[in-house]
Design an enzyme around this catalytic site. Structure first.
Site, PDB file in Angstrom:
ATOM      1  CB  ILE A  12      -1.060  -0.021   1.280  1.00  0.00           C
ATOM      2  CG1 ILE A  12      -1.796  -1.458   1.147  1.00  0.00           C
ATOM      3  CG2 ILE A  12      -1.770   1.433   1.388  1.00  0.00           C
ATOM      4  CD1 ILE A  12      -2.685  -1.523   2.550  1.00  0.00           C
ATOM      5  CG  ASN A  32      12.540  -3.179   8.177  1.00  0.00           C
ATOM      6  OD1 ASN A  32      11.612  -3.181   7.534  1.00  0.00           O
ATOM      7  ND2 ASN A  32      12.328  -3.780   9.203  1.00  0.00           N
ATOM      8  N   GLY A  36       8.791  -5.181   2.252  1.00  0.00           N
ATOM      9  CA  GLY A  36       8.520  -4.323   1.004  1.00  0.00           C
ATOM     10  C   GLY A  36       9.532  -4.485   0.191  1.00  0.00           C
ATOM     11  CE1 TYR A 140      -1.400  -5.730  11.486  1.00  0.00           C
ATOM     12  CE2 TYR A 140      -3.727  -6.575  10.991  1.00  0.00           C
ATOM     13  CZ  TYR A 140      -2.816  -5.708  10.780  1.00  0.00           C
ATOM     14  OH  TYR A 140      -2.738  -4.873   9.990  1.00  0.00           O
ATOM     15  N   GLY A 266     -11.995 -19.894  13.374  1.00  0.00           N
ATOM     16  CA  GLY A 266     -11.690 -18.645  13.921  1.00  0.00           C
ATOM     17  C   GLY A 266     -11.850 -17.597  12.742  1.00  0.00           C
TER      18      GLY A 266
HETATM   19  P1  NAD Z   1       3.223  -4.678   3.653  1.00  0.00           P
HETATM   20  O1  NAD Z   1       3.950  -5.673   4.382  1.00  0.00           O
HETATM   21  O2  NAD Z   1       3.382  -4.730   2.089  1.00  0.00           O
HETATM   22  O3  NAD Z   1       4.115  -3.148   4.112  1.00  0.00           O
HETATM   23  C1  NAD Z   1       4.523  -2.906   5.298  1.00  0.00           C
HETATM   24  C2  NAD Z   1       5.842  -2.169   4.880  1.00  0.00           C
HETATM   25  O4  NAD Z   1       6.448  -1.907   6.158  1.00  0.00           O
HETATM   26  C3  NAD Z   1       7.027  -3.049   4.072  1.00  0.00           C
HETATM   27  O5  NAD Z   1       7.652  -2.275   3.144  1.00  0.00           O
HETATM   28  C4  NAD Z   1       7.976  -3.374   5.292  1.00  0.00           C
HETATM   29  O6  NAD Z   1       9.489  -3.547   4.690  1.00  0.00           O
HETATM   30  C5  NAD Z   1       8.076  -2.076   6.297  1.00  0.00           C
HETATM   31  N1  NAD Z   1       8.363  -2.547   7.494  1.00  0.00           N
HETATM   32  C6  NAD Z   1       7.753  -3.458   8.346  1.00  0.00           C
HETATM   33  N2  NAD Z   1       8.507  -3.519   9.488  1.00  0.00           N
HETATM   34  C7  NAD Z   1       9.289  -2.463   9.531  1.00  0.00           C
HETATM   35  C8  NAD Z   1       9.993  -1.844  10.531  1.00  0.00           C
HETATM   36  N3  NAD Z   1      10.236  -2.346  11.835  1.00  0.00           N
HETATM   37  N4  NAD Z   1      10.715  -0.524  10.213  1.00  0.00           N
HETATM   38  C9  NAD Z   1      10.551  -0.056   8.945  1.00  0.00           C
HETATM   39  N5  NAD Z   1       9.790  -0.578   8.026  1.00  0.00           N
HETATM   40  C10 NAD Z   1       9.053  -1.738   8.223  1.00  0.00           C
HETATM   41  O7  NAD Z   1       1.875  -4.508   4.010  1.00  0.00           O
HETATM   42  P2  NAD Z   1       0.793  -3.564   3.486  1.00  0.00           P
HETATM   43  O8  NAD Z   1      -0.505  -4.887   3.295  1.00  0.00           O
HETATM   44  O9  NAD Z   1       1.064  -2.625   2.317  1.00  0.00           O
HETATM   45  O10 NAD Z   1       0.319  -2.792   4.831  1.00  0.00           O
HETATM   46  C11 NAD Z   1       0.630  -1.248   4.900  1.00  0.00           C
HETATM   47  C12 NAD Z   1      -0.342  -0.996   6.314  1.00  0.00           C
HETATM   48  O11 NAD Z   1      -1.695  -1.231   5.963  1.00  0.00           O
HETATM   49  C13 NAD Z   1       0.154  -1.747   7.548  1.00  0.00           C
HETATM   50  O12 NAD Z   1       0.058  -0.936   8.701  1.00  0.00           O
HETATM   51  C14 NAD Z   1      -0.953  -2.618   7.787  1.00  0.00           C
HETATM   52  O13 NAD Z   1      -1.029  -3.176   9.205  1.00  0.00           O
HETATM   53  C15 NAD Z   1      -2.216  -2.023   7.240  1.00  0.00           C
HETATM   54  N6  NAD Z   1      -3.459  -2.686   6.640  1.00  0.00           N
HETATM   55  C16 NAD Z   1      -3.159  -3.420   5.564  1.00  0.00           C
HETATM   56  C17 NAD Z   1      -4.462  -3.898   4.998  1.00  0.00           C
HETATM   57  C18 NAD Z   1      -4.307  -5.011   3.700  1.00  0.00           C
HETATM   58  O14 NAD Z   1      -5.366  -5.631   3.610  1.00  0.00           O
HETATM   59  N7  NAD Z   1      -3.210  -5.146   3.332  1.00  0.00           N
HETATM   60  C19 NAD Z   1      -5.681  -3.923   5.726  1.00  0.00           C
HETATM   61  C20 NAD Z   1      -5.723  -3.262   6.828  1.00  0.00           C
HETATM   62  C21 NAD Z   1      -4.373  -2.262   7.445  1.00  0.00           C
END
Ligand code: NAD
Length: 306
Positions: A12, A32, A36, A140, A266
């Site tokens: 996202i 980090n 991603g 989570y 669940g």
């Molecule tokens: P994703 O895993 O693709 O993106 C998360 C990013 O954060 C990655 O690029 C990862 O490298 C980085 N990251 C993780 N831990 C880190 C750390 N300790 N320090 C620095 N960077 C770090 O996930 P996404 O699906 O793009 O989700 C993005 C956000 O949206 C998240 O907060 C997630 O909880 C939230 N979210 C996603 C969904 C979904 O359906 N995908 C739904 C609800 C909420």
């Protein structure tokens, strides 16, 4: 405008970075690279490969002094949160806290947070509203809910403005089958490998599937709107897993084989998030239909393999 996007290399976050660059913002990404793809970040964004829990991440935000910080970096894998609650809490709670502190020190105007429908747990209602009871059933969901409370208290004590966005099931190009809400990504992987689509239970369970660019636009809308509000970023529609299969069938034209298997213990039956308040307060609405979103997602998977 100067913006920081944590998690800007993620599924996202990378689309949000693109949308911000289109708005002529100067964009810094803090990521980090754990889930991603740093190489997939828009070339005009400035990437800082750093952990959000690290004091260095705080120092970077302080040096940039952005107007806005979009906090998307997270441990977003529900199963991992159950196996390792401590790790989940360290990234999603302590990491968020470090970013809030950074914003406070740097005088950031606003903090926009990526939260989730997982904060409601298994609460069953035709449509959930943001005032409904929150009772997470995973670490989570719990860590995201705790982070929300920290954000509200940072406003109460230090005046940091915020908008909390609770996303539905986000899908779109670049998603992997890990993380949250991955059923469509799982289907894409299977289709790519010419394998049957695994469906848990009877497939009549419903989710609120929202296209990734609509989520990016909700974040953009939060730049000017929705201060101190908590909003659903959703379509407000229930879509069954069988319906997703049906639409994919139309897109692919060739026969799709579905393998029904036992429902997962669940798993919640239905999830739909009312978005009327978000539409009114954020001046935002989702514009991508399910068939268009699935077509774009499918197309990107096909391009990936050529
Ligand atoms: P994703 O895993 O693709 O993106 C998360 C990013 O954060 C990655 O690029 C990862 O490298 C980085 N990251 C993780 N831990 C880190 C750390 N300790 N320090 C620095 N960077 C770090 O996930 P996404 O699906 O793009 O989700 C993005 C956000 O949206 C998240 O907060 C997630 O909880 C939230 N979210 C996603 C969904 C979904 O359906 N995908 C739904 C609800 C909420």
């Amino acid at each position: 405008m100067i913006a920081v996007v944590t998690g800007g290399a993620g599924f996202i976050g990378s689309r949000l970075v693109e949308a911000l660059v289109k708005q002529d913002a100067v964009v810094h990404v803090l990521d980090n690279g754990s889930t991603g793809r740093i190489d997939a970040v828009h070339p005009l964004a400035i990437v800082h490969q750093v952990d959000i829990r690290d004091p260095e991440a705080k120092a970077i935000v302080n040096a940039i002094k952005p107007d806005m910080l979009f906090h998307l970096a997270a441990q977003a894998d529900v199963q991992r949160s159950i196996q390792d609650p401590g790790f989940d809490a360290s990234v999603n709670i302590a990491g968020t806290l470090n970013m809030l502190d950074a914003c406070r020190e740097a005088g950031v105007r606003k903090f926009v947070f990526a939260s989730t429908s997982a904060v409601y747990g298994s609460l069953q209602k035709r449509k959930l509203s943001v005032t409904d009871r929150t009772e997470p059933i995973s670490y989570y969901g719990l860590s995201k809910l705790v982070a929300e409370h920290y954000i509200r208290l940072y406003h109460a004590f230090f005046g940091l403005h915020y908008t909390i966005l609770r996303y539905g099931n986000v899908y779109g190009p670049g998603q992997t089958s890990k993380g949250e809400g991955g059923v469509i990504a799982i289907f894409m992987e299977k289709l790519q490998a010419d394998l049957p689509l695994p469906v848990n239970g009877d497939g009549e369970q419903t989710r609120d599937f929202i296209y990734v660019d609509d989520v990016a636009q909700a974040n953009i809308a939060a730049i000017a709107n929705g201060d101190q509000g908590t909003f659903h970023v959703s379509t407000g529609r229930r879509t069954s897993v069988n319906k997703v299969v049906q639409v994919l069938q139309r897109i692919r034209k060739d026969e799709i084989i579905v393998q029904y298997r036992e429902a997962r213990a669940g798993d919640i039956r239905d999830s739909c998030l009312d978005n009327r308040q978000s539409q009114a307060s954020l001046s935002w609405k989702p514009v991508t239909s399910l068939s268009e979103g699935l077509r774009l997602t499918h197309q990107s998977w096909q391009q990936r393999s050529t």
